[in-house]
Scaffold this active site. Structure first.
Site, mmCIF file in Angstrom:
data_model
loop_
_atom_site.group_PDB
_atom_site.id
_atom_site.type_symbol
_atom_site.label_atom_id
_atom_site.label_comp_id
_atom_site.label_asym_id
_atom_site.label_seq_id
_atom_site.Cartn_x
_atom_site.Cartn_y
_atom_site.Cartn_z
ATOM 1 N N HIS A 143 -10.265 -5.387 -2.876
ATOM 2 C CA HIS A 143 -8.921 -5.628 -2.343
ATOM 3 C C HIS A 143 -9.017 -5.998 -0.868
ATOM 4 O O HIS A 143 -9.912 -5.544 -0.162
ATOM 5 C CB HIS A 143 -8.022 -4.394 -2.506
ATOM 6 C CG HIS A 143 -8.606 -3.141 -1.955
ATOM 7 N ND1 HIS A 143 -9.552 -2.400 -2.650
ATOM 8 C CD2 HIS A 143 -8.409 -2.480 -0.782
ATOM 9 C CE1 HIS A 143 -9.894 -1.352 -1.924
ATOM 10 N NE2 HIS A 143 -9.231 -1.373 -0.778
ATOM 11 N N PHE A 144 -8.057 -6.804 -0.438
ATOM 12 C CA PHE A 144 -7.893 -7.094 0.983
ATOM 13 C C PHE A 144 -6.659 -6.371 1.490
ATOM 14 O O PHE A 144 -5.620 -6.368 0.822
ATOM 15 C CB PHE A 144 -7.758 -8.602 1.232
ATOM 16 C CG PHE A 144 -9.087 -9.290 1.300
ATOM 17 C CD1 PHE A 144 -9.739 -9.455 2.510
ATOM 18 C CD2 PHE A 144 -9.699 -9.739 0.146
ATOM 19 C CE1 PHE A 144 -10.983 -10.061 2.578
ATOM 20 C CE2 PHE A 144 -10.947 -10.352 0.201
ATOM 21 C CZ PHE A 144 -11.583 -10.508 1.416
ATOM 22 N N HIS A 145 -6.806 -5.763 2.658
ATOM 23 C CA HIS A 145 -5.667 -5.158 3.344
ATOM 24 C C HIS A 145 -5.047 -6.218 4.252
ATOM 25 O O HIS A 145 -5.759 -6.832 5.052
ATOM 26 C CB HIS A 145 -6.117 -4.000 4.248
ATOM 27 C CG HIS A 145 -6.662 -2.823 3.524
ATOM 28 N ND1 HIS A 145 -5.908 -1.698 3.258
ATOM 29 C CD2 HIS A 145 -7.899 -2.569 3.020
ATOM 30 C CE1 HIS A 145 -6.653 -0.803 2.624
ATOM 31 N NE2 HIS A 145 -7.870 -1.304 2.470
ATOM 32 N N ASN A 174 -12.809 -3.540 2.849
ATOM 33 C CA ASN A 174 -13.839 -2.503 2.914
ATOM 34 C C ASN A 174 -14.684 -2.618 1.646
ATOM 35 O O ASN A 174 -14.146 -2.509 0.549
ATOM 36 C CB ASN A 174 -13.200 -1.109 2.974
ATOM 37 C CG ASN A 174 -12.300 -0.935 4.192
ATOM 38 O OD1 ASN A 174 -12.604 -1.439 5.265
ATOM 39 N ND2 ASN A 174 -11.203 -0.211 4.023
ATOM 40 N N ASP A 180 0.860 -1.190 0.000
ATOM 41 C CA ASP A 180 0.000 0.000 0.000
ATOM 42 C C ASP A 180 0.894 1.236 0.000
ATOM 43 O O ASP A 180 1.883 1.298 0.732
ATOM 44 C CB ASP A 180 -0.912 -0.027 1.244
ATOM 45 C CG ASP A 180 -2.054 0.979 1.127
ATOM 46 O OD1 ASP A 180 -1.778 2.189 0.938
ATOM 47 O OD2 ASP A 180 -3.216 0.575 1.228
ATOM 48 N N ILE A 181 0.527 2.205 -0.836
ATOM 49 C CA ILE A 181 1.322 3.431 -0.967
ATOM 50 C C ILE A 181 1.378 4.182 0.363
ATOM 51 O O ILE A 181 2.347 4.874 0.667
ATOM 52 C CB ILE A 181 0.762 4.334 -2.096
ATOM 53 C CG1 ILE A 181 1.794 5.331 -2.578
ATOM 54 C CG2 ILE A 181 -0.524 5.011 -1.711
ATOM 55 C CD1 ILE A 181 2.926 4.711 -3.339
ATOM 56 N N GLN A 212 -14.358 2.158 1.820
ATOM 57 C CA GLN A 212 -13.754 1.833 0.523
ATOM 58 C C GLN A 212 -13.543 3.108 -0.291
ATOM 59 O O GLN A 212 -14.483 3.876 -0.509
ATOM 60 C CB GLN A 212 -14.646 0.856 -0.259
ATOM 61 C CG GLN A 212 -13.987 0.385 -1.554
ATOM 62 C CD GLN A 212 -14.800 -0.680 -2.295
ATOM 63 O OE1 GLN A 212 -15.960 -0.945 -1.961
ATOM 64 N NE2 GLN A 212 -14.189 -1.278 -3.308
HETATM 65 P P1 5GP Z 1 -9.698 1.351 0.729
HETATM 66 O O1 5GP Z 1 -9.829 2.611 1.526
HETATM 67 O O2 5GP Z 1 -10.428 1.448 -0.601
HETATM 68 O O3 5GP Z 1 -10.046 0.100 1.476
HETATM 69 O O4 5GP Z 1 -8.146 1.210 0.426
HETATM 70 C C1 5GP Z 1 -7.525 1.749 -0.693
HETATM 71 C C2 5GP Z 1 -6.045 1.723 -0.410
HETATM 72 O O5 5GP Z 1 -5.360 1.905 -1.637
HETATM 73 C C3 5GP Z 1 -5.570 2.836 0.516
HETATM 74 O O6 5GP Z 1 -4.978 2.255 1.680
HETATM 75 C C4 5GP Z 1 -4.556 3.626 -0.322
HETATM 76 O O7 5GP Z 1 -3.433 4.039 0.401
HETATM 77 C C5 5GP Z 1 -4.193 2.629 -1.417
HETATM 78 N N1 5GP Z 1 -3.812 3.242 -2.677
HETATM 79 C C6 5GP Z 1 -4.518 4.183 -3.362
HETATM 80 N N2 5GP Z 1 -3.883 4.501 -4.506
HETATM 81 C C7 5GP Z 1 -2.766 3.719 -4.550
HETATM 82 C C8 5GP Z 1 -1.695 3.605 -5.499
HETATM 83 O O8 5GP Z 1 -1.643 4.261 -6.533
HETATM 84 N N3 5GP Z 1 -0.711 2.694 -5.205
HETATM 85 C C9 5GP Z 1 -0.746 1.935 -4.066
HETATM 86 N N4 5GP Z 1 0.278 1.090 -3.873
HETATM 87 N N5 5GP Z 1 -1.731 2.041 -3.148
HETATM 88 C C10 5GP Z 1 -2.730 2.915 -3.395
#
Ligand code: 5GP
Ligand code: ZN
Length: 133
Positions: free
Chosen positions: A97-99, A84, A28-29, A91
């Site tokens: 996606h899974f964290h 999420n 994750d970035i 989300q």
């Molecule tokens: P969500 O909030 O949808 O469950 O998680 C999305 C995740 O994607 C966030 O933790 C965010 O940091 C990550 N993310 C968003 N854009 C990018 C990207 O361009 N590269 C990477 N590696 N992670 C990303």
């Protein structure tokens, strides 16, 4: 095309932890904890409910495999796995996606469920609704 589709096809670079024909795991970035990894199917599905059971099972297999890889490599105390689905659930990227979240002493990540206990009647009513499906 969504940002994770672009990562899956290589248009956007990522730090890859695992890859096979249909799945990708990458850092994750924004590292909520050190080693915070996302696992995705390469094909676009909006959220967890868009997967059929077989696709979900395949994705979970990769979640298990990558979790074990992280565990072998990083010296963490504990671990959270999180999906999420839907904006209300947090989300922000609409590609399922899974964290994977390694947990360390004093890592500062707060995941708190402020639950409330239902009465027996409320539990039975709830169960009736769920088990009617
Ligand atoms: P969500 O909030 O949808 O469950 O998680 C999305 C995740 O994607 C966030 O933790 C965010 O940091 C990550 N993310 C968003 N854009 C990018 C990207 O361009 N590269 C990477 N590696 N992670 C990303
Ligand atoms: Zn996508």
């Amino acid at each position: 095309m969504c940002v994770f589709c672009k990562i899956a096809n290589g248009e956007i670079p990522s730090y890859k932890v695992y890859e096979d024909e249909e799945h990708l795991a990458f850092l994750d970035i924004s590292q909520a904890t050190i080693g915070h990894t996302l696992v995705i199917p390469k094909k676009h599905y909006e959220n967890f409910f868009a997967l059929d059971e077989e696709e979900a099972a395949q994705l979970m297999k990769v979640v298990a495999l990558v979790s074990k890889k992280l565990k072998a490599a990083l010296n963490f105390e504990a671990f959270n796995i999180l999906n999420n689905s839907g904006a209300l659930a947090g989300q922000t990227v609409n590609h399922v996606h899974f964290h994977l979240l390694p947990r360390y002493t004093d890592d500062g990540l707060v995941m708190h469920f402020a639950g409330k206990k239902l009465s027996d009647a409320e539990f039975k009513d709830l169960l009736g609704k769920i088990n009617s499906k």
